[in-house]
Design a protein around this motif. Structure first.
Motif, PDB file in Angstrom:
ATOM      1  N   VAL A   1       0.853  -1.192   0.000  1.00 27.59           N
ATOM      2  CA  VAL A   1       0.000   0.000   0.000  1.00 27.59           C
ATOM      3  C   VAL A   1       0.890   1.243   0.000  1.00 27.59           C
ATOM      4  CG1 VAL A   1      -1.927  -1.122   1.193  1.00 27.59           C
ATOM      5  CG2 VAL A   1      -0.158   0.048   2.520  1.00 27.59           C
ATOM      6  N   PRO A   2       0.385   2.360  -0.533  1.00 28.14           N
ATOM      7  CA  PRO A   2       1.163   3.602  -0.488  1.00 28.14           C
ATOM      8  C   PRO A   2       1.220   4.146   0.943  1.00 28.14           C
ATOM      9  CG  PRO A   2      -0.956   3.977  -1.564  1.00 28.14           C
ATOM     10  CD  PRO A   2      -0.871   2.525  -1.256  1.00 28.14           C
ATOM     11  N   VAL A   3       2.374   4.703   1.314  1.00 23.26           N
ATOM     12  CA  VAL A   3       2.535   5.279   2.652  1.00 23.26           C
ATOM     13  C   VAL A   3       2.925   6.752   2.595  1.00 23.26           C
ATOM     14  CG1 VAL A   3       3.068   3.094   3.790  1.00 23.26           C
ATOM     15  CG2 VAL A   3       4.927   4.460   2.824  1.00 23.26           C
ATOM     16  N   GLY A   4       3.062   7.286   1.412  1.00 26.42           N
ATOM     17  CA  GLY A   4       3.393   8.698   1.254  1.00 26.42           C
ATOM     18  C   GLY A   4       4.734   8.903   0.592  1.00 26.42           C
TER      19      GLY A   4
ATOM     20  N   GLY B   1       5.618   8.791  -2.369  1.00 27.81           N
ATOM     21  CA  GLY B   1       5.915   7.847  -3.435  1.00 27.81           C
ATOM     22  C   GLY B   1       6.385   6.488  -2.964  1.00 27.81           C
ATOM     23  N   TYR B   2       6.355   6.219  -1.674  1.00 32.37           N
ATOM     24  CA  TYR B   2       6.801   4.930  -1.139  1.00 32.37           C
ATOM     25  C   TYR B   2       5.615   4.015  -0.882  1.00 32.37           C
ATOM     26  CZ  TYR B   2      11.273   7.203  -0.362  1.00 32.37           C
ATOM     27  OH  TYR B   2      12.456   7.874  -0.530  1.00 32.37           O
ATOM     28  N   ALA B   3       5.896   2.727  -0.893  1.00 35.32           N
ATOM     29  CA  ALA B   3       4.900   1.706  -0.578  1.00 35.32           C
ATOM     30  C   ALA B   3       5.510   0.761   0.448  1.00 35.32           C
ATOM     31  CB  ALA B   3       4.512   0.935  -1.836  1.00 35.32           C
TER      32      ALA B   3
ATOM     33  N   TYR C   1      11.190  -2.419   0.203  1.00 35.88           N
ATOM     34  CA  TYR C   1      10.139  -1.674   0.892  1.00 35.88           C
ATOM     35  C   TYR C   1      10.629  -0.962   2.153  1.00 35.88           C
ATOM     36  CZ  TYR C   1       6.611  -4.080  -1.945  1.00 35.88           C
ATOM     37  OH  TYR C   1       5.847  -4.545  -2.972  1.00 35.88           O
TER      38      TYR C   1
ATOM     39  N   GLY D   1       9.454   2.697   2.828  1.00 39.17           N
ATOM     40  CA  GLY D   1       8.019   2.707   3.077  1.00 39.17           C
ATOM     41  C   GLY D   1       7.660   2.108   4.421  1.00 39.17           C
TER      42      GLY D   1
END
Length: 173
Positions: free
Chosen positions: A32-35, A37-39, A141, A144
């Motif tokens: 899932v995206p965390v902000g 542009g990171y997941a 990841y 993120g």
């Protein structure tokens, strides 16, 4: 044997409940995206919340109850995770939560918020590194994971600081 007060029991139950929630999120939602542009794997928010709840459970239920909850959480993490993630989930949970606990204990004398901030930083880094390496063999990841768990720590600290201010304001009124 000291039985925790209802608030302590509720905090322990919420803490342990984050484990199946995190494992279900990873299994059913993937990344899932965390902000910025990171997941990260979807359980990231529940794991971040677990670190905060562990600290709050320590304050409301005591050291022994939290150590027992870490043991229960490790077992649940193993049995409730997707079989491919079970070992990684259990190992990361056990190590990260124990590290968070070990760092939190001496710092709690300096204040709840400082202890939470520092211990959660250690716990979230340990959890992220260990889980990603064991589960995926990659640190793809990592940014993120760190960001998602940090969001939960910062949100909890902001809420606790606000509650503390309100309590102090009402006590002095």
């Amino acid at each position: 044997m000291n039985v925790p007060a209802p608030a302590g029991i509720a905090t322990l139950v919420a803490y342990v409940a984050t484990i199946p929630a995190a494992n279900l999120a990873v299994t059913h939602f993937g990344a899932v995206p965390v902000g910025f542009g990171y997941a990260a794997p979807a359980g990231v928010y529940m794991v971040g919340l677990a670190l905060v709840l562990r600290d709050l459970a320590r304050e409301s239920a005591g050291r022994g109850a939290v150590l027992a909850a870490i043991a229960v959480g490790t077992i649940l993490s193993y049995f409730l995770a997707d079989p491919g993630l079970a070992g990684a989930s259990a190992a990361a949970f056990a190590v990260a939560e124990t590290m968070d606990f070990v760092v939190y204990e001496p710092l709690r004398k300096r204040g709840l918020l400082i202890a939470m901030l520092v211990s959660n930083a250690v716990g979230l880094l340990a959890d992220s590194l260990l889980f990603l390496k064991l589960a995926f063999g990659s640190f793809e990841y990592l940014p993120g994971q760190i960001l998602g768990k940090a969001w939960m720590t910062f949100a909890a600290i902001a809420v606790l600081a606000l509650l503390r201010r309100r309590k102090q304001a009402s006590a002095s009124a």
